[in-house]
Design an enzyme around this catalytic site. Structure first.
Site, PDB file in Angstrom:
ATOM      1  N   ASP A 162       0.865  -1.173   0.000  1.00 42.20           N
ATOM      2  CA  ASP A 162       0.000   0.000   0.000  1.00 42.20           C
ATOM      3  C   ASP A 162       0.909   1.233   0.000  1.00 42.20           C
ATOM      4  O   ASP A 162       2.099   1.146   0.311  1.00 42.20           O
ATOM      5  CB  ASP A 162      -0.883  -0.038   1.251  1.00 42.20           C
ATOM      6  CG  ASP A 162      -1.834   1.134   1.353  1.00 42.20           C
ATOM      7  OD1 ASP A 162      -2.221   1.693   0.313  1.00 42.20           O
ATOM      8  OD2 ASP A 162      -2.176   1.503   2.496  1.00 42.20           O
TER       9      ASP A 162
ATOM     10  N   ASP B  94      -2.104  -1.112   5.768  1.00 41.13           N
ATOM     11  CA  ASP B  94      -2.445  -0.745   7.146  1.00 41.13           C
ATOM     12  C   ASP B  94      -3.944  -0.724   7.395  1.00 41.13           C
ATOM     13  O   ASP B  94      -4.375  -0.509   8.529  1.00 41.13           O
ATOM     14  CB  ASP B  94      -1.846   0.624   7.502  1.00 41.13           C
ATOM     15  CG  ASP B  94      -2.440   1.751   6.683  1.00 41.13           C
ATOM     16  OD1 ASP B  94      -2.611   1.577   5.460  1.00 41.13           O
ATOM     17  OD2 ASP B  94      -2.725   2.823   7.258  1.00 41.13           O
TER      18      ASP B  94
END
Length: 260
Positions: free
Chosen positions: A8, A172
């Site tokens: 990410d 996350d």
């Protein structure tokens, strides 16, 4: 065995500061910015921008309507960049090292304002753009979907030819990690702002340890099912290998410690 790593962007490669972004948009004139902005999943015109339903210029105009004044592209871009803190060069160097042993990809909910900065020499203090650190970038506004929609994962899988079980997905966001697990990815969820390098190294080494033992499993043992897997932890030191291959060391097979 892990062969691919999918990162990410915001919250992993670059830390996110939502409060700073909210203040930046309030400064533009968006009084209700606090209710419109989220760390993981946007709404309204912010979501439409990240899904590619609005172009950068269309977003600028509609945001200007909400702010009650005409906005320039540059000040709109700077408001978006309020989400991000200073780029940690140590993480970038670590990712660059990973590319010696793994295919590295980016899968991000993002928009052209953020990527015009990230994919430029201004991104890092070494003058390297984000694309220099990854094999390929998969960006929501170019693909028409945002995480956690399975469609964006499906596109990446088909385009990159990765096998989910051989791929570590690093994100996350809990909802993104959840769908990643459902699709068969190995997953790792660091906290926003954390220095996750050491923990990721341990995760990658753990994957290699199980792979090393697989050649000595009893005949007929299903792939990935290591007997007595709970006994691996005490003996990890015997098998520790840096995933960056910076240390060449003799490893000891721990199969003798695994009860048949």
């Amino acid at each position: 065995m892990i062969k691919n790593i999918v990162f990410d962007f915001g919250g992993v490669i670059v830390d996110i500061d939502r409060d700073k972004a909210v203040q930046a948009f309030i400064k533009l004139g968006l009084a209700d910015a606090d209710t419109r902005l989220d760390k993981y999943h946007q709404t309204g015109i912010f979501q439409e921008l990240e899904e590619g339903k609005l172009s950068a210029d269309e977003f600028r105009k509609q945001l200007g309507d909400l702010c009650g004044r005409e906005l320039t592209m540059e000040e709109t871009k700077q408001a978006w960049l309020g989400f991000f803190n200073e780029v940690d060069l140590r993480k970038l160097d670590y990712i660059l090292g990973l590319r010696k042993s793994y295919h590295v990809y980016l899968l991000s909910n993002t928009n052209p304002f953020v990527m015009s900065w990230a994919c430029s020499p201004e991104f890092s203090s070494e003058g390297k753009p984000l694309n220099d650190y990854c094999d390929k970038l998969y960006l929501s506004y170019q693909l028409g979907h945002t995480k956690p929609a399975p469609e964006i994962f499906d596109f990446m899988i088909k385009d990159s030819h990765v096998i989910p079980s051989e791929t570590l997905f690093v994100d996350d966001g809990s909802s993104n990690i959840h769908i990643g697990k459902e699709l068969g990815f190995e997953t790792f969820q660091p906290e926003n702002g954390a220095d996750w390098r050491q923990e990721l190294t341990v995760t990658l080494n753990s994957s290699e340890e199980v792979s090393l033992c697989s050649s000595h499993l009893p005949e007929g043992t299903p792939e990935g099912k290591v007997p007595g897997k709970q006994f691996l932890k005490p003996f990890q030191l015997f098998l520790f290998k840096c995933p960056l291959r910076c240390i060449q060391s003799v490893t000891v097979c721990i199969c003798q410690f695994i009860p048949r």
